[in-house]
Motif scaffolding. Structure first.
Motif, PDB file in Angstrom:
ATOM      1  N   ASP A  79      15.719  34.477  78.966  1.00 16.54           N
ATOM      2  CA  ASP A  79      16.258  35.617  79.701  1.00 16.54           C
ATOM      3  C   ASP A  79      17.573  35.262  80.384  1.00 16.54           C
ATOM      4  O   ASP A  79      17.753  34.150  80.881  1.00 16.54           O
ATOM      5  N   LEU A  80      18.478  36.242  80.417  1.00 13.23           N
ATOM      6  CA  LEU A  80      19.792  36.088  81.030  1.00 13.23           C
ATOM      7  C   LEU A  80      20.021  37.260  81.968  1.00 13.23           C
ATOM      8  O   LEU A  80      19.841  38.415  81.578  1.00 13.23           O
ATOM      9  N   THR A  81      20.404  36.950  83.199  1.00  8.22           N
ATOM     10  CA  THR A  81      20.779  37.996  84.148  1.00  8.22           C
ATOM     11  C   THR A  81      22.244  37.827  84.493  1.00  8.22           C
ATOM     12  O   THR A  81      22.664  36.764  84.960  1.00  8.22           O
ATOM     13  N   LEU A  82      23.017  38.873  84.216  1.00  4.49           N
ATOM     14  CA  LEU A  82      24.428  38.908  84.583  1.00  4.49           C
ATOM     15  C   LEU A  82      24.508  39.442  86.006  1.00  4.49           C
ATOM     16  O   LEU A  82      24.114  40.572  86.276  1.00  4.49           O
ATOM     17  N   VAL A  83      24.997  38.628  86.907  1.00  2.64           N
ATOM     18  CA  VAL A  83      25.082  38.992  88.315  1.00  2.64           C
ATOM     19  C   VAL A  83      26.496  39.488  88.590  1.00  2.64           C
ATOM     20  O   VAL A  83      27.477  38.831  88.225  1.00  2.64           O
TER      21      VAL A  83
END
Length: 121
Positions: free
Chosen positions: A91-95
């Motif tokens: 999983d990748l979260t772009l902040v």
């Protein structure tokens, strides 16, 4: 899975790898509060493009097209490849600190990443 999360929201367990997807550091946020795993400056809009969009000189469709062109350049490709490697691993979260949740560079970046993942999983 790729998510977008505002920098002012608390990190959560389900975020996976948290990457700052803004060229500028979010105002009032500390490193600890953001709990970032990286900063993808190369995959963000250039300062000139960002300033033109925020000044109202570009409508969102023109901004999006210009940003997509920048992502095809050498720096953009380098930034994209790094983010794609993370997304392929989990999983990748772009902040982002963006205010407009309907029209922003993080949405464009997410769409480009997802398009690449569909082409080459």
């Amino acid at each position: 899975m790729i998510r977008i999360k505002r920098a002012y929201e608390l990190p959560s367990r389900g975020d996976g790898t948290r990457i700052l997807a803004d060229r500028l550091w979010p105002r009032g946020c500390t490193k600890e509060a953001l709990a970032l795993d990286g900063w993808a400056k190369e995959a963000t809009p250039s300062p000139e493009l960002r300033k033109a969009y925020h000044a109202g000189a570009l409508a969102f469709p023109a901004f999006e097209a210009a940003y997509r062109r920048e992502l095809q350049g050498p720096a953009g490709r380098t930034g994209l490849e790094a983010l794609l490697a993370i997304a392929r691993a989990g999983d990748l979260t772009l902040v982002t600190a963006t205010k407009d949740e309907r029209q922003n560079h993080a949405l464009v970046l997410k769409a480009v990443l997802e398009s690449h993942l569909k082409e080459r999983p």
